[in-house]
Design a protein around this motif. Structure first.
Motif, short mmCIF file in Angstrom:
data_model
loop_
_atom_site.label_atom_id
_atom_site.label_comp_id
_atom_site.label_asym_id
_atom_site.label_seq_id
_atom_site.Cartn_x
_atom_site.Cartn_y
_atom_site.Cartn_z
N SER B 42 25.34 88.61 50.04
CA SER B 42 25.93 89.52 49.10
C SER B 42 26.75 90.55 50.03
O SER B 42 27.83 90.91 49.91
N GLN B 82 26.80 90.52 41.83
CA GLN B 82 25.72 89.72 41.79
C GLN B 82 25.07 90.27 40.57
O GLN B 82 24.69 89.76 39.60
N ASP B 164 29.58 86.22 43.39
CA ASP B 164 28.18 86.52 44.11
C ASP B 164 27.14 85.98 42.90
O ASP B 164 26.94 86.35 42.00
N GLU B 165 26.70 84.48 43.44
CA GLU B 165 25.98 83.83 42.38
C GLU B 165 26.29 83.72 40.81
O GLU B 165 25.64 84.25 39.84
MG MG Z 1 22.73 88.55 46.92
#
Ligand code: MG
Ligand code: ATP
Lengths: 359, 260
Positions: B42, B82, B164-165
């Motif tokens: 991240s 995220q 992010d994810e």
């Molecule tokens: Mg992360």
């Protein structure tokens, strides 16, 4: 009341609340016009607005009494009520957008207290600290400007303390606000001890919060600052909308976050400072009005800010009408009226939104 | 055209989190950033999008990002964090509209509805964001990000998605939907940089993989080059063994096959 009838549970959320908000603006403008007319027409003295207007229309001169009551007392008071109400509601809305929190209100988090301290310091210490030439040059603007400076400083301190890495902690914000408010109140108290009799008379209306002191001079001193903040605030609308996603995400959307923050703080300080300077601390308008409007037409600041100005003006004028008619010819301090209306709404927000607000 | 970070060092508080990382992603590809928790994925993404202070420099399509204005960058790349928060009771359509960098003309409003459709949320426009499930919220945020850079290529320049994810809270069906969407974005000329935890999805969909470990990029290359027994075991600190599907293409791996 038409505002609160918007039903969120029935899944009847209109896809486009922008149009609804526009329609609402028209109704709110109409409401403001009616309240302003009522504020001009009703008062302790028996002057009748309609007969006065009729005689004006017939080309007759007004009696001296009517002229004084309408022109020197009711008109400045009405205009000032509208301006102050708009200023309080808009600074509440801007501050809530800036702090990303529906509980941020200049009165609650110590900004009004800071502005009040600035104003009191100007009244008590101004003559002894500032050169006479500066005092003369500033004239009636000294107190509003000092209030603006006080509000500005407290807003900056508050934001610095409660925002870490672009996220604002509500608990920190409220606690820091309490501390700031207490500090400003204590220093203000000290200054009151240092005040002479004349200054004390100037200061008495502060604690109460009232529009009773409205004069053309005060109105003209506060109007430019408030007008600037009211006109400037809608320019922040897009930035405040994006800030709802957090500072970082707003930046990725291309918003100049630092500039939006600086301007928002200036607008809050200007509107709150000027309002406090002319009318003392009047609470809860800044929290009740934006909250009702968000329920009615959504949180989009492009509609919220102008509508808050209209509804804030109407609400404060309405409260002022109540305050000067219930025990007429005496007056109830308007702060009592707004608190009786506003404090329960504040508690209700706290109860209902406990899950959403990360306390 | 590439999105590159050169010699990125990030220090947060008093801890050095990234140590001179060199990162590169190509337009037309889906580049996955993988690595264990706390390795700095991240942070790397946040440095690439200018969200944390860093030393070194980042270029997009050959331009130094430090020289680009906020709105210029916003037209080139969109960022999915995220974890996303939302302060006020906005509806889904209003959240997605925030992705439109300019005003809301009728034509562009149709875009927001299309974006909603592509993430499998048609009919959700009027719902309140805060009343959605976690996976639905994640897809709304993705739709917002997509709306910001809807065309993968604009004025001859690729545009970039930094995610992010993006599939962390999605069920398997929506994971596939979103990964296909991202691969399609890359096929049409855009660049996609995604932090991933699911190594199987990474192996299936990524064109390139960067393995982050302890604030450094310890391996970079095609999925088959990075997702090897040795690199995975070293990065994740447990003995992992990868396999090939019978059809002979993507690498796959099951937690069952890890030995302590
Ligand atoms: Mg992360
Ligand atoms: N604001 C911060 N201040 C100090 N340290 C931080 C900060 N943000 C992250 N870190 C630390 O930096 C390291 C890397 O964090 P990062 O969020 O980049 O990890 P990650 O690889 O994305 O992990 P995950 O898979 O859990 O999302 C962690 O050890 C974390 O504790």
């Amino acid at each position: 009341m038409t505002l609160a009838t918007f039903d969120r549970s029935a899944g009847a959320v209109p896809q486009d609340r922008v149009a609804a908000a526009r329609r609402l603006s028209l109704w709110l403008a109409l409401l403001l016009a009616c309240v302003m007319a009522a504020s001009l027409a009703i008062g302790a003295a028996g002057t009748n607005l309609w007969s006065a207007l009729l005689s004006l229309a017939r080309g007759e001169a007004l009696s001296v009494v009517d002229r004084t009551i309408l022109w020197d007392i009711r008109l400045p008071r009405t205009l000032m009520g509208a301006l102050v109400g708009a200023a309080l509601a808009v600074s509440g809305a801007v501050m809530q957008g800036l702090f990303r929190n529906p509980l941020a209100d200049p009165g609650i988090v110590g900004v009004s207290a800071g502005a009040g301290l600035g104003a009191i310091a100007a009244i008590v210490l101004g003559a002894s600290l500032l050169p006479a030439a500066v005092m003369a040059a500033l004239g009636a603007y000294l107190v509003p400007l000092a209030a603006f400076a006080g509000g500005w400083l407290s807003t900056i301190v508050l934001y610095r303390v409660s925002t870490r890495g672009g996220r604002t902690s509500v608990a920190t914000m409220l606690l820091a606000g309490i501390a700031l408010g207490a500090l400003a109140g204590a220093v203000s108290g000290l200054l009151v001890y240092a005040a002479d009799d004349q200054q004390l008379r100037d200061l008495t209306f502060w604690g109460l919060g009232s529009l009773a002191g409205a004069t053309w001079a005060k109105l003209l001193a506060a109007a430019p600052i408030i007008a600037l903040a009211l006109v400037g605030a809608p320019l922040l609308a897009r930035g405040l909308n994006a800030l709802a996603l957090g500072e970082a995400a707003a930046g990725h959307l291309g918003i100049a976050v630092e500039r939006v923050k600086t301007l928002a703080i200036l607008a809050v300080a200007g509107a709150t400072g000027a309002a406090v300077a002319v009318s003392g601390g009047i609470g809860f308008i800044g929290i009740v009005v934006p909250h009702l409007l968000r329920l009615a037409s959504g949180p989009d600041h492009r509609a919220l800010l102008p509508n808050a100005a209209l509804l804030g003006a109407s609400l404060l004028l309405g409260a002022d009408l109540v305050s000067r008619t219930v025990i007429s010819p005496a007056e109830l301090p308007i702060g009592i009226v707004t608190a009786i209306l506003g404090a329960p709404v504040f508690l209700w927000i706290l109860l209902r939104r406990r899950m959403v607000v990360d306390l | 055209m590439i999105f590159a970070g050169h010699d990125i060092t990030v220090t947060l508080g008093r801890r050095a989190i990234l140590h001179g990382a060199a990162f590169e992603a190509r337009a037309g590809q889906l580049t996955a950033i993988v690595g264990p928790n706390g390795s700095g994925k991240s942070t790397l993404l946040r440095a690439l999008c200018g969200e944390v202070p860093f030393t070194g420099y980042v270029t997009v399509n050959g331009q130094d990002t430090a020289r680009l204005k906020g709105w210029e960058l916003a037209a080139l790349r969109a960022v999915l964090p995220q974890a996303a928060t939302l302060a006020f009771p906005f509806t889904v359509i209003e959240v997605i509209r925030l992705g439109l960098t300019a005003g809301t003309s009728a034509g562009r409003d149709r875009l927001t509805l299309r974006a909603l459709d592509t993430v499998g949320l048609a009919g959700y426009a009027g719902r309140f964001y805060q009343e959605l499930s976690g996976g639905e919220q994640q897809r709304v945020q993705l739709a917002r990000v997509l709306t910001q850079v809807w065309e993968p290529v604009a004025q001859g320049m690729p545009r970039w998605l930094l995610l992010d994810e993006p599939v962390s809270s999605l069920d398997i069906g929506h994971q596939l939907l979103v990964m296909r969407l991202l691969r399609d974005y890359a096929r049409r000329g855009g660049g996609v940089i995604a932090v991933m935890h699911d190594l199987n999805l990474t192996a299936m969909f990524a064109d390139a993989v960067r393995m982050v470990h302890d604030g450094r990029i310890i391996a970079a290359g095609a999925p088959a080059e990075v997702l090897t027994d040795a690199i995975l075991s070293r990065a994740y600190g447990c003995a992992l063994r990868v396999n090939r599907a019978p059809a002979g293409q993507a690498t796959w791996l099951l937690p069952h096959m890890a030995s302590a």
